[in-house]
Design a protein around this motif. Structure first.
Motif, PDB file in Angstrom:
ATOM      1  N   ASP A  95       0.911  -1.135   0.058  1.00  0.00           N
ATOM      2  CA  ASP A  95       0.020  -0.032   0.081  1.00  0.00           C
ATOM      3  C   ASP A  95       0.888   1.256   0.041  1.00  0.00           C
ATOM      4  O   ASP A  95       0.374   2.356  -0.504  1.00  0.00           O
TER       5      ASP A  95
ATOM      6  N   PRO B   4       4.484   4.679  -6.429  1.00  0.00           N
ATOM      7  CA  PRO B   4       3.641   4.216  -7.539  1.00  0.00           C
ATOM      8  C   PRO B   4       4.108   3.749  -8.926  1.00  0.00           C
ATOM      9  O   PRO B   4       5.131   4.181  -9.117  1.00  0.00           O
ATOM     10  N   ASN B   5       3.480   3.122  -9.607  1.00  0.00           N
ATOM     11  CA  ASN B   5       3.880   2.586 -10.714  1.00  0.00           C
ATOM     12  C   ASN B   5       5.169   1.954 -10.973  1.00  0.00           C
ATOM     13  O   ASN B   5       5.931   1.991 -11.807  1.00  0.00           O
TER      14      ASN B   5
ATOM     15  N   ARG C  18      -1.961  -7.391  -7.467  1.00  0.00           N
ATOM     16  CA  ARG C  18      -2.081  -6.101  -8.120  1.00  0.00           C
ATOM     17  C   ARG C  18      -1.318  -6.016  -9.254  1.00  0.00           C
ATOM     18  O   ARG C  18      -1.607  -5.096 -10.097  1.00  0.00           O
TER      19      ARG C  18
ATOM     20  N   ARG D  70      -2.294  -2.316 -10.323  1.00  0.00           N
ATOM     21  CA  ARG D  70      -3.455  -1.787 -10.304  1.00  0.00           C
ATOM     22  C   ARG D  70      -3.351  -0.963  -8.850  1.00  0.00           C
ATOM     23  O   ARG D  70      -2.733  -1.426  -7.823  1.00  0.00           O
ATOM     24  N   SER D  71      -4.101   0.025  -8.767  1.00  0.00           N
ATOM     25  CA  SER D  71      -4.093   1.041  -7.650  1.00  0.00           C
ATOM     26  C   SER D  71      -5.097   0.393  -6.530  1.00  0.00           C
ATOM     27  O   SER D  71      -6.027  -0.576  -7.068  1.00  0.00           O
TER      28      SER D  71
END
Length: 538
Positions: free
Chosen positions: A23, A27-28, A511, A532-533
């Motif tokens: 979490d 990101p990415n 994810r 995926r977020s």
């Protein structure tokens, strides 16, 4: 080509574990672990090892001529099409091959990838000043010309059947095209800065940094020919201990990892981890150093083979995930002869062979001959959980037959190091080796006299003769028959004992989308990965 890959691909959901660190991951970004630092990032000087460390990383940066898709079918990558006789790419005598480069492919600095890059790379491979691992196949090229910027024509001295599936792709040695405009003026490619800092690439990612012993970082190549990858970054962490890898996976600090069948139980309860089973081109076995002492005697080698219950190894250690194999041809190979079988488990016959060879049990149960104990050194690498378990199993099996075995753990990097590694120096009697086979069924890099992966130091004139014949004919029917004869010879002389045909288990974060390892490399489809977020999961 690989008929059972999709049918055998097993998607399992395992149950519950908090994944907090995912979490909070960048990101990415996708993070995975490799077993050691690469030896180089230059695709001309990669060192094959059991973990394919160099190849995994290089595949992020450089495109091969051809690759395998998830089903094991040959697909063009840097090429517009695969040369065949029907499309005019291969001449009737097999000595002329025409390659057409894919239009619109650019290096990450915007320079077009052209035939000049291919010719430069070819000359670099053939240059005796460059310490490439092998020139097998490439040395048969009599001349190479480039009629235009997108066409390369190779003229061979004689036909070489694996050419299309091997040149600038997977094979005896995986090579990829390098940028001529960047390297043409370099005095020595062997010591070029490019080896550790490739500032230009044509793959889906660009090199950012390498902190040795810790991690390598890559960022998306916006000029990639398929379009910019959906990921922003990839981080490859150097983690030598497979137990630590598993912990990092469970805590969400890496997003995918290869796991041993015995490690599946540790992932029970992890709801956000999925497991993908992928049949691979990896054939694992035991190399027998025929140049050392008792292993010069084929009867001793046969006895060792018949002392080892390979079915029990498959069942107890790999939990049936890695099926027993008998030859170096993977299960998907059209060259596999199902009638050829390695020596089966037969303890009584093993005892008889050892007695016939003059090795008789002494007072302590260990066999001796002329006052010398039958004592063997078995090497394996700790980065493989399965390999460690196999070593203990084999030690116990051989000791039951009166053969003393000392186990020695050698790091993956040190074991496979060219020239100075344990295998290269022949400092072993038995060695656990996962051989990665190429797209073509060519096994000459393992079985030919003096071949780079012939760790057994086995030299058989009959096999050498058959290898020459099988590489010079394009007839699949003839090649299949010749490979069957090679396999029969290996099974009877036992320079190695094949254990199993590995179907790898990859555990990955739920994810992570687009994760589809091919039979050779898990990073082959990194261009399609995306994360995926948490919001998109709902």
């Amino acid at each position: 080509m690989i008929r059972r890959v999709v049918a055998a691909a097993l998607l399992l959901m395992v149950a519950a574990c908090s994944r907090g660190p995912r979490d909070h991951a960048p990101p990415n970004t996708v993070r995975f672990a490799i077993a050691a630092d690469p030896t180089t990032l230059d695709p001309l000087f990669l060192t094959p090892d059991a973990a394919s460390v160099d190849q995994q990383v290089a595949r992020l940066l450089f495109e091969p001529f051809v690759d395998l898709d998830a089903r094991g079918r040959l697909v063009p990558v840097l090429l517009r099409e695969i040369p065949t006789r029907s499309n005019g790419g291969i001449s009737a005598d097999g000595r002329r091959i025409v390659y057409h480069l894919r239009p619109g492919v650019r290096w990450s600095d915007g320079t077009p990838v052209t035939s000049a890059d291919v010719l430069f790379t070819l000359h670099a491979i053939l240059d005796p000043h460059n310490p490439v691992r092998t020139r097998e196949g490439y040395a048969l090229i009599d001349r190479a010309v480039a009629p235009n910027a997108s066409t390369i024509v190779l003229h061979l001295r004689r036909p070489w059947a694996p050419a299309v599936a091997t040149f600038f792709s997977y094979g005896i040695e995986p090579y990829a095209v390098v940028p001529a405009h960047l390297l043409a003026g370099v005095r020595s490619l062997r010591t070029a800065r490019f080896n550790g800092d490739p500032t230009v690439s044509d793959g889906p990612f660009r090199f950012v940094s390498w902190h040795r012993g810790d991690r390598l970082t890559f960022r998306a190549n916006p000029l990639y020919w398929r379009g910019a990858p959906k990921l922003r970054r990839i981080v490859a962490r150097i983690v030598t201990d497979p137990g630590t890898n598993l912990t990092l996976l469970r805590t969400g600090e890496v997003d995918w990892n290869l796991i041993a069948p015995a490690q599946q139980a540790a992932l029970r309860g992890a709801t956000s981890i999925r497991i993908l089973r992928v049949p691979t081109s990896v054939i694992a076995g035991i190399a027998m150093n025929v140049g050392r002492g008792p292993l010069r005697d084929v009867r001793v080698r046969q006895a060792i083979a018949e002392s080892i219950d390979r079915r029990a190894i498959s069942r107890k250690i790999t939990l049936g995930v890695y099926p027993v194999a008998d030859t170096l041809q993977p299960s998907y190979s059209w060259a596999l002869d199902p009638q050829v079988h390695a020596p089966a488990y037969h303890p009584r016959r093993a005892d008889a062979l050892l007695r016939a060879a003059g090795w008789r049990r002494g007072p302590g149960g260990v066999r001796t001959k002329n006052g010398r104990a039958l004592h063997l050194l078995y090497v394996q690498f700790p980065e493989s959980t399965t390999g460690v378990l196999v070593a203990t199993f084999v030690q116990q099996a051989l000791e039951a037959r009166g053969i003393a075995v000392t186990l020695k753990s050698v790091s993956n990097a040190q074991l496979f190091l060219p020239k100075d590694g344990t295998l290269a120096r022949g400092q072993f009697d038995l060695a656990y080796i996962p051989w990665t086979m190429g797209i073509d069924p060519d096994d000459s890099s393992i079985l030919r006299c003096g071949a780079p992966e012939n760790y057994m130091r086995w030299c058989d004139p009959e096999v050498d003769r058959l290898e020459r014949r099988v590489l010079e004919t394009s007839s699949r029917r003839t090649r299949r028959r010749l490979y069957g004869r090679i396999e029969e010879r290996v099974a009877s002389q036992v320079p190695l004992l094949v254990l199993f045909d590995a179907s790898y288990l990859y555990a990955y974060d739920a994810r992570l989308e687009g994760f589809a390892p091919n039979p050779v490399l898990p990073t082959a489809t990194a261009w399609a990965w995306r994360v995926r977020s948490a919001r998109s999961r709902r």
